[in-house]
Design a protein around this motif. Structure first.
Motif, PDB file in Angstrom:
ATOM      1  N   VAL A   1       0.849  -1.194   0.000  1.00 29.06           N
ATOM      2  CA  VAL A   1       0.000   0.000   0.000  1.00 29.06           C
ATOM      3  C   VAL A   1       0.884   1.244   0.000  1.00 29.06           C
ATOM      4  O   VAL A   1       1.781   1.380   0.839  1.00 29.06           O
ATOM      5  CB  VAL A   1      -0.936   0.035   1.231  1.00 29.06           C
ATOM      6  N   SER A   2       0.614   2.143  -0.920  1.00 32.90           N
ATOM      7  CA  SER A   2       1.352   3.409  -0.974  1.00 32.90           C
ATOM      8  C   SER A   2       0.572   4.503  -0.244  1.00 32.90           C
ATOM      9  O   SER A   2      -0.544   4.285   0.228  1.00 32.90           O
ATOM     10  CB  SER A   2       1.578   3.829  -2.431  1.00 32.90           C
ATOM     11  N   GLY A   3       1.176   5.681  -0.166  1.00 32.42           N
ATOM     12  CA  GLY A   3       0.515   6.827   0.450  1.00 32.42           C
ATOM     13  C   GLY A   3       1.213   8.112   0.060  1.00 32.42           C
ATOM     14  O   GLY A   3       2.056   8.146  -0.832  1.00 32.42           O
ATOM     15  N   GLN A   4       0.849   9.184   0.751  1.00 32.87           N
ATOM     16  CA  GLN A   4       1.444  10.495   0.497  1.00 32.87           C
ATOM     17  C   GLN A   4       1.194  11.400   1.702  1.00 32.87           C
ATOM     18  O   GLN A   4       0.111  11.360   2.281  1.00 32.87           O
ATOM     19  CB  GLN A   4       0.817  11.132  -0.753  1.00 32.87           C
ATOM     20  N   ASP A   5       2.153  12.186   2.071  1.00 31.51           N
ATOM     21  CA  ASP A   5       2.081  13.242   3.099  1.00 31.51           C
ATOM     22  C   ASP A   5       2.849  12.913   4.373  1.00 31.51           C
ATOM     23  O   ASP A   5       3.064  13.787   5.196  1.00 31.51           O
ATOM     24  CB  ASP A   5       0.639  13.622   3.493  1.00 31.51           C
ATOM     25  N   ALA A   6       3.230  11.665   4.592  1.00 35.71           N
ATOM     26  CA  ALA A   6       3.953  11.280   5.805  1.00 35.71           C
ATOM     27  C   ALA A   6       3.194  11.669   7.071  1.00 35.71           C
ATOM     28  O   ALA A   6       3.778  12.139   8.044  1.00 35.71           O
ATOM     29  CB  ALA A   6       5.359  11.899   5.819  1.00 35.71           C
ATOM     30  N   ASP A   7       1.871  11.450   7.070  1.00 31.91           N
ATOM     31  CA  ASP A   7       1.073  11.659   8.282  1.00 31.91           C
ATOM     32  C   ASP A   7       1.614  10.781   9.403  1.00 31.91           C
ATOM     33  O   ASP A   7       2.171   9.707   9.148  1.00 31.91           O
ATOM     34  CB  ASP A   7      -0.399  11.299   8.035  1.00 31.91           C
ATOM     35  N   ILE A   8       1.400  11.184  10.641  1.00 31.60           N
ATOM     36  CA  ILE A   8       1.946  10.438  11.777  1.00 31.60           C
ATOM     37  C   ILE A   8       1.429   9.003  11.795  1.00 31.60           C
ATOM     38  O   ILE A   8       2.190   8.061  12.035  1.00 31.60           O
ATOM     39  CB  ILE A   8       1.656  11.160  13.118  1.00 31.60           C
ATOM     40  N   GLU A   9       0.134   8.815  11.514  1.00 34.88           N
ATOM     41  CA  GLU A   9      -0.415   7.462  11.523  1.00 34.88           C
ATOM     42  C   GLU A   9       0.192   6.612  10.406  1.00 34.88           C
ATOM     43  O   GLU A   9       0.414   5.411  10.578  1.00 34.88           O
ATOM     44  CB  GLU A   9      -1.938   7.501  11.382  1.00 34.88           C
ATOM     45  N   ALA A  10       0.466   7.239   9.275  1.00 26.13           N
ATOM     46  CA  ALA A  10       1.086   6.508   8.171  1.00 26.13           C
ATOM     47  C   ALA A  10       2.501   6.087   8.544  1.00 26.13           C
ATOM     48  O   ALA A  10       2.917   4.957   8.253  1.00 26.13           O
ATOM     49  CB  ALA A  10       1.110   7.378   6.917  1.00 26.13           C
ATOM     50  N   CYS A  11       3.229   6.974   9.178  1.00 26.24           N
ATOM     51  CA  CYS A  11       4.590   6.625   9.616  1.00 26.24           C
ATOM     52  C   CYS A  11       4.550   5.478  10.616  1.00 26.24           C
ATOM     53  O   CYS A  11       5.396   4.572  10.573  1.00 26.24           O
ATOM     54  CB  CYS A  11       5.269   7.855  10.226  1.00 26.24           C
ATOM     55  N   GLN A  12       3.570   5.508  11.500  1.00 22.99           N
ATOM     56  CA  GLN A  12       3.421   4.415  12.466  1.00 22.99           C
ATOM     57  C   GLN A  12       3.082   3.107  11.753  1.00 22.99           C
ATOM     58  O   GLN A  12       3.583   2.034  12.123  1.00 22.99           O
ATOM     59  CB  GLN A  12       2.335   4.772  13.478  1.00 22.99           C
ATOM     60  N   ARG A  13       2.246   3.202  10.697  1.00 24.83           N
ATOM     61  CA  ARG A  13       1.888   1.987   9.945  1.00 24.83           C
ATOM     62  C   ARG A  13       3.095   1.447   9.166  1.00 24.83           C
ATOM     63  O   ARG A  13       3.247   0.232   9.016  1.00 24.83           O
ATOM     64  CB  ARG A  13       0.725   2.278   8.984  1.00 24.83           C
ATOM     65  N   ILE A  14       3.940   2.327   8.681  1.00 28.24           N
ATOM     66  CA  ILE A  14       5.145   1.883   7.974  1.00 28.24           C
ATOM     67  C   ILE A  14       6.058   1.116   8.928  1.00 28.24           C
ATOM     68  O   ILE A  14       6.599   0.061   8.587  1.00 28.24           O
ATOM     69  CB  ILE A  14       5.874   3.093   7.348  1.00 28.24           C
ATOM     70  N   VAL A  15       6.201   1.640  10.135  1.00 33.30           N
ATOM     71  CA  VAL A  15       7.007   0.946  11.148  1.00 33.30           C
ATOM     72  C   VAL A  15       6.387  -0.407  11.489  1.00 33.30           C
ATOM     73  O   VAL A  15       7.084  -1.418  11.623  1.00 33.30           O
ATOM     74  CB  VAL A  15       7.134   1.814  12.417  1.00 33.30           C
ATOM     75  N   LYS A  16       5.068  -0.424  11.577  1.00 35.84           N
ATOM     76  CA  LYS A  16       4.349  -1.657  11.912  1.00 35.84           C
ATOM     77  C   LYS A  16       4.370  -2.658  10.766  1.00 35.84           C
ATOM     78  O   LYS A  16       4.292  -3.876  10.975  1.00 35.84           O
ATOM     79  CB  LYS A  16       2.907  -1.307  12.282  1.00 35.84           C
ATOM     80  N   GLY A  17       4.451  -2.159   9.530  1.00 42.23           N
ATOM     81  CA  GLY A  17       4.502  -3.035   8.363  1.00 42.23           C
ATOM     82  C   GLY A  17       3.212  -3.157   7.587  1.00 42.23           C
ATOM     83  O   GLY A  17       3.139  -3.927   6.629  1.00 42.23           O
ATOM     84  N   THR A  18       2.181  -2.395   7.964  1.00 39.01           N
ATOM     85  CA  THR A  18       0.912  -2.489   7.241  1.00 39.01           C
ATOM     86  C   THR A  18       0.831  -1.515   6.061  1.00 39.01           C
ATOM     87  O   THR A  18       0.036  -1.726   5.145  1.00 39.01           O
ATOM     88  CB  THR A  18      -0.280  -2.236   8.185  1.00 39.01           C
TER      89      THR A  18
END
Length: 356
Positions: A262-279
């Motif tokens: 899954v891709s995204g855009q903006d580096a929102d805090i929740e997105a950064c947390q999801r990247i760390v989590k792996g989702t």
């Protein structure tokens, strides 16, 4: 001792005249000083910041950084949020024009409807900057943004490197946002050769756009596509982090979170947390500090009648070639998240890793 009364009276009259003259001079000086202070206040640059909404996390950061930089440059900022309503945004802009702003900085909800803001502002001699999103069918004085077609390319190109074959779902942003269409162009540019060869198959091709960039719309669209494909999806090119959040929630419902890219855009805090989590696989970071600071500097410069030296290219909006400042976006995944996001000061380590 004989006193000369005539001479004494003459001296008193002379002193009175001098006193009166000094008093008048003092009053005049004070008045001039007060007028000077008033003129200084009236001459203060006034900038109107017309925002689509403040619902998305990044817009709050844009606002705060923009205001701080503008105030540092001696300007005053009036902020209005339209709550994703193009009619309301036009009305708010008209109100700011009435308040006598020198420059309008507009984050348009609707790229076409906002053309009326440009026309109304220009009728009053007010400059307009299109911020992050292009305003169409008009002649804004400046456009400042990141290369949004490149943002879409970076999203899809990253996923393609990780998954060069499979079923891809392209989830668009708000159809009324010009950026959403630029993102789609970039996404297709990255994937088209593999689509033509048959390595990549687009499911639900071109059918799903998240109105208002709303994660609930993204959730619903993803659930529909998962049902239609019997969960046979390998990658979702989500156009921003908010919609990525909706996608991942739908994937979690089918125990697919972490296995589907899954891709995204903006580096929102929740997105950064999801990247760390792996989702969430990646996001495209557009340094907000850079765009907000440059926009504030440009707004003040336009108010002073100065040339914007950094507007060294143009972008055609369908009516004219708009002088533009185009900035460079950055791919971010778990490998460079610390360097780009934490060391760059966008989010703190504590916030990103608090879920670990």
């Amino acid at each position: 001792m004989k006193i000369n009364k005539k001479k004494t009276m003459s001296q008193l009259r002379s002193l009175s005249i001098k006193s009166i003259a000094l008093h008048i001079f003092f009053v005049m000086c004070c008045t001039i000083m007060l007028i000077g202070c008033t003129d200084k206040t009236e001459d203060k640059i006034k900038i109107g910041l017309s925002m689509d909404s403040l619902r998305v996390e990044r817009w709050q950061k844009d606002r705060d950084i923009f205001i701080a930089e503008a105030e540092k440059l001696g300007a005053e900022v009036i902020v209005q949020s339209a709550d994703e309503d193009p009619v309301k945004q036009n009305e708010q802009a008209e109100n700011m024009i009435t308040q006598g702003v020198d420059v309008l900085v507009v984050i348009p909800k609707d790229s076409v409807a906002s053309s009326q803001i440009v026309k109304s502002a220009h009728a009053e001699g007010i400059k307009v900057i299109a911020y992050d999103r292009l305003i169409r069918e008009s002649e804004p004085d400046l456009y400042i943004s990141f290369d949004n077609e490149q943002v879409g390319y970076l999203q899809a190109e990253y996923l393609f490197r990780k998954k060069p074959k499979g079923n891809y779902f392209l989830l668009g942003g708000d159809p009324g946002d010009n950026n959403a269409h630029l993102l789609r162009e970039g996404q297709l540019r990255a994937l088209q050769p593999a689509i033509d060869s048959g390595d990549i198959k687009l499911v639900a091709e071109g059918k799903h756009w998240a109105v208002n960039w709303d994660r609930k719309n993204a959730l619903n669209s993803t659930e529909q596509v998962l049902t239609q494909t019997n969960n046979q999806i390998d990658a979702v090119v989500a156009s921003n982090d908010g919609t990525a959040g909706g996608v991942i929630k739908a994937l979690e419902g089918q125990n697919l979170a972490g296995s589907v890219l899954v891709s995204g855009q903006d580096a929102d805090i929740e997105a950064c947390q999801r990247i760390v989590k792996g989702t969430q696989t990646m996001t495209v970071y557009k340094p907000i500090q850079l765009i907000a600071t440059e926009a504030a500097k440009a707004a003040v410069a336009l108010a002073k009648g100065e040339t914007i030296e950094k507007a060294n290219q143009t972008v055609n909006n369908g009516k004219t070639d708009v002088p533009s400042i185009i900035l460079t976006p950055i791919q971010v995944d778990k490998d460079n998240l610390d360097k780009e996001i934490i060391e760059g000061g966008f989010h703190t380590r504590e916030k990103i890793y608090q879920t670990q």
